[in-house]
Write a protein that holds these residues in place. Structure first.
Motif, PDB file in Angstrom:
ATOM      1  N   VAL A  82       7.314 -59.017  83.932  1.00 39.92           N
ATOM      2  CA  VAL A  82       6.314 -58.105  83.379  1.00 39.92           C
ATOM      3  C   VAL A  82       5.536 -58.769  82.247  1.00 39.92           C
ATOM      4  O   VAL A  82       4.304 -58.649  82.180  1.00 39.92           O
ATOM      5  N   ARG A  85       3.059 -61.176  83.667  1.00 38.41           N
ATOM      6  CA  ARG A  85       1.924 -60.458  84.250  1.00 38.41           C
ATOM      7  C   ARG A  85       1.017 -59.877  83.175  1.00 38.41           C
ATOM      8  O   ARG A  85      -0.209 -59.869  83.325  1.00 38.41           O
ATOM      9  N   MET A  86       1.596 -59.373  82.102  1.00 46.29           N
ATOM     10  CA  MET A  86       0.775 -58.811  81.017  1.00 46.29           C
ATOM     11  C   MET A  86      -0.083 -59.885  80.354  1.00 46.29           C
ATOM     12  O   MET A  86      -1.140 -59.582  79.812  1.00 46.29           O
ATOM     13  N   HIS A  89      -1.990 -62.033  84.447  1.00 43.45           N
ATOM     14  CA  HIS A  89      -2.385 -61.375  85.697  1.00 43.45           C
ATOM     15  C   HIS A  89      -3.470 -60.339  85.384  1.00 43.45           C
ATOM     16  O   HIS A  89      -3.193 -59.314  84.751  1.00 43.45           O
ATOM     17  N   THR A  92      -2.975 -56.531  85.888  1.00 45.38           N
ATOM     18  CA  THR A  92      -2.011 -55.993  84.930  1.00 45.38           C
ATOM     19  C   THR A  92      -2.625 -55.902  83.539  1.00 45.38           C
ATOM     20  O   THR A  92      -2.398 -54.922  82.818  1.00 45.38           O
ATOM     21  N   TYR A  95      -4.650 -52.839  83.545  1.00 41.67           N
ATOM     22  CA  TYR A  95      -3.780 -51.669  83.501  1.00 41.67           C
ATOM     23  C   TYR A  95      -3.293 -51.415  82.076  1.00 41.67           C
ATOM     24  O   TYR A  95      -3.302 -50.276  81.594  1.00 41.67           O
ATOM     25  N   VAL A  96      -2.865 -52.470  81.398  1.00 45.16           N
ATOM     26  CA  VAL A  96      -2.382 -52.338  80.018  1.00 45.16           C
ATOM     27  C   VAL A  96      -3.499 -51.826  79.117  1.00 45.16           C
ATOM     28  O   VAL A  96      -3.279 -50.938  78.277  1.00 45.16           O
ATOM     29  N   LEU A 113       5.684 -50.735  84.030  1.00 44.49           N
ATOM     30  CA  LEU A 113       5.460 -51.968  84.780  1.00 44.49           C
ATOM     31  C   LEU A 113       6.759 -52.506  85.378  1.00 44.49           C
ATOM     32  O   LEU A 113       6.759 -53.025  86.497  1.00 44.49           O
ATOM     33  N   LYS A 114       7.863 -52.362  84.653  1.00 41.04           N
ATOM     34  CA  LYS A 114       9.147 -52.800  85.195  1.00 41.04           C
ATOM     35  C   LYS A 114       9.499 -51.992  86.436  1.00 41.04           C
ATOM     36  O   LYS A 114       9.982 -52.530  87.427  1.00 41.04           O
ATOM     37  N   TYR A 116       7.360 -50.630  88.446  1.00 41.86           N
ATOM     38  CA  TYR A 116       6.450 -51.084  89.501  1.00 41.86           C
ATOM     39  C   TYR A 116       6.961 -52.381  90.127  1.00 41.86           C
ATOM     40  O   TYR A 116       6.965 -52.532  91.352  1.00 41.86           O
ATOM     41  N   VAL A 117       7.391 -53.314  89.302  1.00 36.14           N
ATOM     42  CA  VAL A 117       7.875 -54.603  89.812  1.00 36.14           C
ATOM     43  C   VAL A 117       9.132 -54.402  90.651  1.00 36.14           C
ATOM     44  O   VAL A 117       9.270 -55.000  91.722  1.00 36.14           O
TER      45      VAL A 117
END
Length: 136
Positions: A82, A85-86, A89, A92, A95-96, A113-114, A116-117
């Motif tokens: 995560v 990705r933050m 990515h 992501t 999204y954040v 996010l965790k 989701y992963v």
């Protein structure tokens, strides 16, 4: 050596952004030789300590926290995914930014996010055929 084993057993785990050999190996260690025993993505989330638990007792304000049980090494591996990705990515990152504008805290965003992963990992494990025993 671990990379070779992961590539032979479950190369599909290395496809998503941010999941490296170490994370894929940890996922394989937790799921074992029989990933079919994990009946749902919620069960995998609970096993990894990523299932959301309501905060407080009685009437809560709809807030959740992460379950502190579960497999801590897998939880840490998903957390590292995560964070990668933050940082790198773009979907992501977007999204954040969107969730931050809605007033969510960084801790809440990471929790979501965790989840989701782990959902993504569950579908990779369930729908891809496992290769024959690579340990022999």
């Amino acid at each position: 050596m671990i990379g070779d084993l992961v590539h032979r057993i479950a190369p599909q785990l290395l496809e998503p952004f941010g999941i490296g050999v170490d994370t894929a190996a940890e996922i394989l260690v937790v799921t074992g030789d029989n990933p079919e025993r994990i009946k749902s993505e919620a069960a995998l989330a609970k096993l990894a300590g990523i299932a959301p638990v309501p905060t407080g007792s009685g009437t809560t304000s709809g807030r959740h926290r992460i379950n502190h049980g579960g497999h801590r090494q897998l939880n840490a591996a998903i957390y590292r995914t995560v964070i990668v990705r933050m940082r790198f990515h773009q979907p992501t990152i977007d999204y954040v930014a969107r969730r931050t504008a809605e007033g969510k805290t960084k801790r809440e965003i990471i929790r979501r996010l965790k989840r989701y992963v782990i959902r993504e990992v569950y579908h990779l494990l369930r729908h891809a055929p496992r290769k024959a025993s690579a340990a022999s």
